[in-house]
Design a protein around this motif. Structure first.
Motif, short mmCIF file in Angstrom:
data_model
loop_
_atom_site.label_atom_id
_atom_site.label_comp_id
_atom_site.label_asym_id
_atom_site.label_seq_id
_atom_site.Cartn_x
_atom_site.Cartn_y
_atom_site.Cartn_z
N UNK A 171 -42.26 -55.32 -6.32
CA UNK A 171 -40.89 -55.36 -6.83
C UNK A 171 -39.87 -55.81 -5.79
N UNK A 172 -40.26 -55.80 -4.50
CA UNK A 172 -39.29 -56.10 -3.46
C UNK A 172 -40.04 -56.70 -2.27
N UNK A 182 -36.08 -53.29 3.86
CA UNK A 182 -34.74 -52.82 4.18
C UNK A 182 -34.80 -51.51 4.97
N UNK A 232 -40.97 -47.65 0.78
CA UNK A 232 -40.86 -47.52 -0.67
C UNK A 232 -42.23 -47.33 -1.29
N UNK A 233 -42.46 -46.21 -1.97
CA UNK A 233 -43.74 -46.02 -2.64
C UNK A 233 -43.80 -46.88 -3.90
N UNK A 234 -44.97 -47.43 -4.19
CA UNK A 234 -45.20 -48.11 -5.46
C UNK A 234 -46.09 -47.19 -6.28
N UNK A 235 -45.64 -46.86 -7.49
CA UNK A 235 -46.33 -45.84 -8.28
C UNK A 235 -47.12 -46.44 -9.43
N UNK A 236 -48.16 -45.73 -9.84
CA UNK A 236 -48.93 -46.15 -11.00
C UNK A 236 -48.10 -45.91 -12.26
N UNK A 241 -41.81 -60.80 -3.70
CA UNK A 241 -41.61 -60.28 -5.05
C UNK A 241 -42.49 -61.04 -6.04
#
Lengths: 73, 391
Positions: A9-10, A37, A41-45, A64
């Motif tokens: 996402x980023x 930044x 940032x966690x990426x979640x299921x 991204x």
């Protein structure tokens, strides 16, 4: 079986991958962490299911839209 | 006491002991709790230093007499009172901190989604809300507290959650409040993750918090980034001329950062220079907090209304986002309105974390950065409006 493709996402750097191919995950479980930044940032299921593919590695700089993992459910 | 020299023990007062304890609390919050440590550590230590008697850090000569605390109309002779005079009373430090902030800021998310500029402006309603409440309290209890229009302005601006703007405005309008407002602003900035979530939850439904926003903001070209600081300064400063020092420096810093040919300057402004200014600002604000200057009813009011201002800004941001949803086809997640306060990036981060918790698909960070950055511009502009009104 339906597939859920998780995308980056980023733009940032993968600092850890917290799941393996074949793992059963619950909605909200951490797949990996992306540093961006100056934040981790966690990426979640997004769903309950089984990880069938992971396409990122620790240390990789990701843009991204790149695929992180695929969950089958 | 020992014949040869004077010790400070005999000069300790209850007030100074209380202030030293407050200094220790600030140090504790900074070091152990990691709340805005870059500011709370120098501020806390400054408070301790200035309240140890006879140190003479803030000595000022007023009418031929040396006084122990800072006096605006006097001649500064203590080392920190000199820095205070030339750095803060002359408004050099907060303005140049804005240069550094500009050099750290990526306007990309704001340019990609200019609608968020409205959210950053909307959150500033909290500033005016607290301003009016402060004014009412000042009028209702004139014997108890001395809050006029100038003091009310500097209390209201705390709602913007922007330290340097608060220091800048307070110094211009109500310099005797500078210790309390600065500490309130910096403490509340650090408390963003505690103050904001309950307010956001109160004003939104679960379904609203789950609203999904596509992570991909459109890519922003270099040309857009280059023209943004230029055009934004011209428009904002023409609209609100008194915002020129803060907004001007902020945009200059950003231009250094994006133009691609002044990397050395941008790097220094954002790092080394910024650190120097931060230490000086922290120590000065801390040293201003002597017992006589700080232990007053007004300080309590500043802290109390500061949190009202901050909560109101959060609430107005969220409500405005909900209001915008009434008219737009593509719904925004109303939580990003809360990021309209200028605590960058804390507020955006709170929104990101809450959004992800409600809906693991959501990644609101970049969406929240837009209003967040707009909030910095908004608060600096609000300060300019107050100055135009009162100053």
């Amino acid at each position: 079986m339906a597939q859920e493709i998780i995308e980056v996402p980023i733009t940032g750097k993968i600092i850890s991958v917290d799941t393996n191919v074949g793992d059963e995950v619950q909605e909200g479980d951490v797949i990996c962490f992306i540093e961006s930044m100056k934040m981790e940032n966690p990426i979640l299921a997004p769903v309950n299911g089984k990880i069938t593919d992971i396409q990122v590695a620790v240390g990789e700089v990701v843009e991204t839209g790149k695929v992180i993992a695929i969950i089958e459910y | 006491m020992f014949g040869l020299f004077e010790t400070g023990f005999g000069e300790l007062t209850w007030g100074s002991i209380v202030m030293i304890a407050i200094g220790c609390v600030l140090l504790y919050l900074g070091i152990a709790k990691k709340m805005e440590p870059l500011l709370l550590v120098p501020i806390g230590f400054g408070v301790i230093l200035v309240n140890l008697p006879l140190g003479g850090l803030m000595e000022t000569i007023v009418g031929g007499q040396v006084v122990d605390s800072y006096a605006i109309n006097g001649e500064p002779v203590g080392i920190i009172s000199r820095i205070f005079r030339y750095g803060l009373s002359w408004e050099i430090i907060p303005v140049f901190i804005f240069l550094g902030l500009g050099a750290m800021t990526d306007f990309g998310p704001l340019i990609a989604n200019p609608k968020t500029l409205i959210l950053g402006a909307g959150a500033q309603f909290g500033v005016y809300f607290a301003f009016f409440i402060a004014l009412l309290i000042g009028n209702a209890f004139p014997d108890l507290v001395n809050i006029g229009i100038e003091e009310a302005c500097s209390i209201g601006i705390i709602g913007g959650a922007d330290g340097p703007t608060t220091v800048y405005l307070t110094n211009k309008l109500a310099p005797h409040f500078i210790g309390a407002t600065a500490v309130a602003a910096y403490t509340y900035m650090a408390l963003v993750p505690i103050i904001q979530p309950p307010i956001i939850r109160l004003l939104t439904t679960k379904a609203e918090r789950k609203i999904y926003m596509k992570p991909q903001l459109r890519p922003v070209s270099r040309k857009e980034k280059l023209f943004f600081p230029l055009i934004a300064s011209i428009i904002i400063i023409l609209l609100v001329p008194k915002s020129a020092p803060l907004v001007g420096m902020f945009m200059l810093g950003n231009l250094l950062f994006v133009c691609g040919v002044t990397d050395r300057l941008a790097d220094t402004a954002a790092n080394a220079f910024m650190n120097v200014l931060t230490v000086l600002l922290g120590v000065c604000v801390g040293c201003f907090m002597s017992a006589e200057a700080f232990l007053k009813v007004e300080s309590l009011i500043v802290f109390g209304l500061g949190v009202v201002a901050f909560a109101a800004s959060t609430a107005f941001g969220v409500l405005l986002a909900k209001f915008m949803n009434l008219f737009s086809k593509e719904k925004i997640n109303p939580m990003i309105g809360a990021a309209g306060v200028s605590a960058v990036p804390m507020a955006a981060r709170v929104v990101q974390r809450m959004g992800q918790k409600e809906n693991p698909r959501n990644f609101l960070l970049m969406h929240a950065m837009g209003p967040n950055i707009a909030g910095v511009i908004g608060t600096a502009t609000a300060a300019g409006i107050f100055l135009g009104m009162v100053g």
